[in-house]
Design an enzyme around this catalytic site. Structure first.
Site, PDB file in Angstrom:
ATOM      1  CE  LYS A  72      -2.921  -2.873  -4.025  1.00 34.37           C
ATOM      2  NZ  LYS A  72      -3.993  -2.775  -3.027  1.00 34.37           N
TER       3      LYS A  72
HETATM    4  N1  GLU Z   1      -3.654  -3.976   0.216  1.00 35.23           N
HETATM    5  C1  GLU Z   1      -4.677  -3.511   1.108  1.00 35.23           C
HETATM    6  C2  GLU Z   1      -5.776  -2.803   0.330  1.00 35.23           C
HETATM    7  O1  GLU Z   1      -5.984  -3.055  -0.834  1.00 35.23           O
HETATM    8  C3  GLU Z   1      -4.128  -2.708   2.276  1.00 35.23           C
HETATM    9  C4  GLU Z   1      -3.373  -1.457   1.912  1.00 35.23           C
HETATM   10  C5  GLU Z   1      -2.684  -0.811   3.113  1.00 35.23           C
HETATM   11  O2  GLU Z   1      -2.876  -1.246   4.229  1.00 35.23           O
HETATM   12  O3  GLU Z   1      -1.956   0.155   2.865  1.00 35.23           O
HETATM   13  O4  GLU Z   1      -6.518  -2.026   0.876  1.00 35.23           O
END
Ligand code: GLU
Length: 425
Positions: A112
Site C-alpha cells: 500500500k
Molecule cells: N485499493 C484497492 C483495495 O484496497 C485496490 C487495490 C488494487 O487494485 O491493487 O483493494
C-alpha cells in the site's frame, strides 16, 4: 472523510490488523518464526519531497510505500491521498492486501502507498506534479513484476495515468502493467471502475441467497460512503432490485424510505462539487451516526477504517454487514456484533473485486490482449464465489466468524507458500 473521523480518533489500524491476525493465526499450527514473519511488513519506504504549487511556493509532502509480503508474487495495492494517512495506516492496509490477494487466489503479495495531502484542496496541476514526484520517489520499489500500484481513497484513473507516464518516460517505453485502475484508453480494463462495488454486491447477494433471501425487493440496504466503492455498490444493488434506503459521504447522509433512485443520485454527483452528495434533493438528510444505526437489512460501510466500534456496534440494526471499506469494524465491535448474531462479510472478501479486476487488467496489459466487459464480470463472479465458498467452509470447520475464517484461509496460503519456497539463504 472528516465527519467519520470522530469514531476513528484513537484507534490505530495497524494494531487492529495485528489483532485480527493474532486471532486467526491461533487456529493454524505454524512454526513461531513463520507467525512472526507474516505479522510484520517486509520493507517500508518513507519519503519527504517538494512540490511546486500554483502560486509558486514550494511545499514539502510526506509519502509512503509499504510492502507487507511478496511470497505469492509481486506486491499489489492502492495509493491513498488523504490528510489522515500515516505509516501505521499504510502498514495495516498493506497487510490486508496480502490476505485479500491470497484469499481470492491472486498471484500477488500485499502493498500500500499513501501521501499526506488533501486532494480536494489542490488543483489538477498541483495533483499532477505531486503524483509525478511521488511516483519518481517510489520508483525504486515499483515495477510491473515487482510492485503494482492502483487507486484507493483520494486517487483515481487519472492519477494512475500520471504514474504510468512518469515511469514510462524514465525507462523510455510505455509500461501499462506498472499500474492498474488506469483509464481504458491507455490500457485500463473494462469493468475495473465498477469492480469493487460490484464485488461488494456479489458477496452480499451470495450471503443472502445462502440465508434463503431470494427476493431483492424485500431487502433494504444502507451504504456509508459514496466514493468509487459506495457508488458502484449502490448502483449494482439498485440494478439487481435491492432497495437502497440510504447513502452518505463526507457531506452527510441521504435517506428515502421508499428507496433511492441510484441513477438519479449518480446523475446528481456527476456534476456536484467534488462529486459530493451535499444538497441532493430527492431524500431526507440524516447523520452518519443515524445511517449506521438505520433500520435496514444490510449495512455496507464503504468509506474508511474504524467506523463500527464498541461505541456504536450495539446500535446496528442490520442483520448483515458487507465491508466495502478496508478495516471499517474494530475487533471489539466484531465481538459485539457476533454476540448479537449479525453476520459480517469481511473486507478482504467483500472488497476484493477491485484487486481481482486489477489482476485481470495486469494480465491483459502484459499480454496486450483485451477482454470485453462480459468476460471480466464473468471471471470476477467466478473468483469471488469460489473464495466465498472457501471462507464459508473454514467458518464451519473452525466454528469461527467470517473474518477469522477469511484470515485463516489467507494466512494458510501464504504460510504454505513460505514453507514451500524455503527460507533464503
Ligand atoms: N485499493 C484497492 C483495495 O484496497 C485496490 C487495490 C488494487 O487494485 O491493487 O483493494
Amino acid at each position: 472523510m472528516a465527519v467519520h473521523d470522530k469514531a476513528a480518533e484513537h484507534i490505530n489500524p495497524y494494531e487492529v490488523a495485528k489483532r485480527q491476525y493474532d486471532r486467526a493465526v491461533a487456529y493454524l499450527d505454524l512454526p513461531q518464526g513463520i507467525v512472526d514473519f507474516l505479522r510484520v511488513p517486509k520493507r517500508e519506504l518513507s519519503t519527504n519531497f517538494p512540490v511546486r504549487m500554483d502560486n509558486g511556493d514550494i511545499r514539502v509532502f510526506t509519502g509512503y510505500r509499504v510492502h507487507h509480503n511478496t511470497v505469492l508474487g509481486p506486491s499489489k495495492g492502492g495509493i491513498r491521498y488523504a490528510l489522515s494517512v500515516d505509516i501505521d495506516e499504510v502498514r495495516a492496509l498493506a497487510m490486508w492486501m496480502t490476505w485479500k490477494c491470497a484469499l481470492v487466489g491472486l498471484p500477488y503479495g500485499g502493498a500500500k502507498g499513501g501521501v499526506v495531502c488533501d486532494p480536494y484542496s489542490m488543483t489538477q496541476g498541483e495533483l499532477e506534479r505531486l503524483t509525478r514526484r511521488y511516483a519518481a520517489e517510489i520508483s525504486i520499489l515499483i515495477s510491473p513484476h515487482g510492485d503494482i500500484p492502483a487507486p484507493d481513497m483520494g486517487t483515481n484513473p487519472q492519477t494512475m495515468a500520471w504514474i504510468m507516464d512518469t515511469y514510462s518516460m524514465t525507462v523510455g517505453y510505455s509500461v501499462p502493467a506498472i499500474v492498474t485502475g488506469k483509464p481504458i484508453n491507455v490500457g485500463g480494463s473494462q469493468g475495473r471502475t465498477e469492480a469493487t462495488g460490484r464485488g461488494v454486491v456479489i458477496c452480499m447477494h451470495e450471503a443472502l441467497r445462502r440465508a434463503g433471501h431470494n427476493n431483492p425487493a424485500e431487502i433494504s440496504v444502507a451504504i456509508q460512503g459514496f466514493g468509487n466503492v459506495g457508488t458502484y455498490a449502490a448502483k449494482h444493488a439498485f440494478d439487481l432490485g435491492y432497495k437502497v434506503l440510504a447513502v452518505s459521504d463526507v457531506t452527510g447522509g441521504y435517506y428515502n424510505a421508499n428507496g433511492l433512485d441510484v441513477d438519479d443520485v449518480m446523475a446528481y454527483t456527476a456534476t456536484s462539487e467534488n462529486h459530493w452528495l451535499r444538497g441532493y434533493p430527492n431524500a431526507d438528510e440524516i447523520s452518519n451516526e443515524e445511517l449506521l444505526a438505520l433500520e435496514c437489512d444490510v449495512l455496507a460501510p464503504c468509506a474508511l477504517e474504524n467506523q463500527i466500534t464498541e461505541k456504536n456496534a450495539n446500535d446496528v440494526k442490520a442483520f448483515l454487514i458487507v465491508e466495502g471499506a478496508n478495516g471499517p469494524t474494530t475487533p471489539e465491535a466484531d465481538d459485539i456484533l457476533f454476540s448479537k448474531g449479525v453476520d459480517i462479510i469481511p473486507d478482504v472478501l467483500a472488497n476484493a473485486g477491485g484487486v481481482t479486476v486489477s489482476y485481470f487488467e495486469w494480465v491483459q496489459g502484459l499480454q496486450s490482449f483485451f477482454w470485453d466487459v462480459e468476460e471480466v464480470n464473468r471471471q470476477l463472479g467466478r473468483v469471488l464465489i469460489k473464495a466465498y465458498d472457501e471462507v464459508a467452509r473454514n467458518k464451519d470447520e473452525h466454528n469461527v466468524d467470517m473474518r477469522t475464517a477469511a484470515q485463516i484461509t489467507a494466512i494458510k496460503r501464504v504460510s504454505d507458500a513460505t514453507v514451500t519456497r524455503g527460507i533464503y539463504p
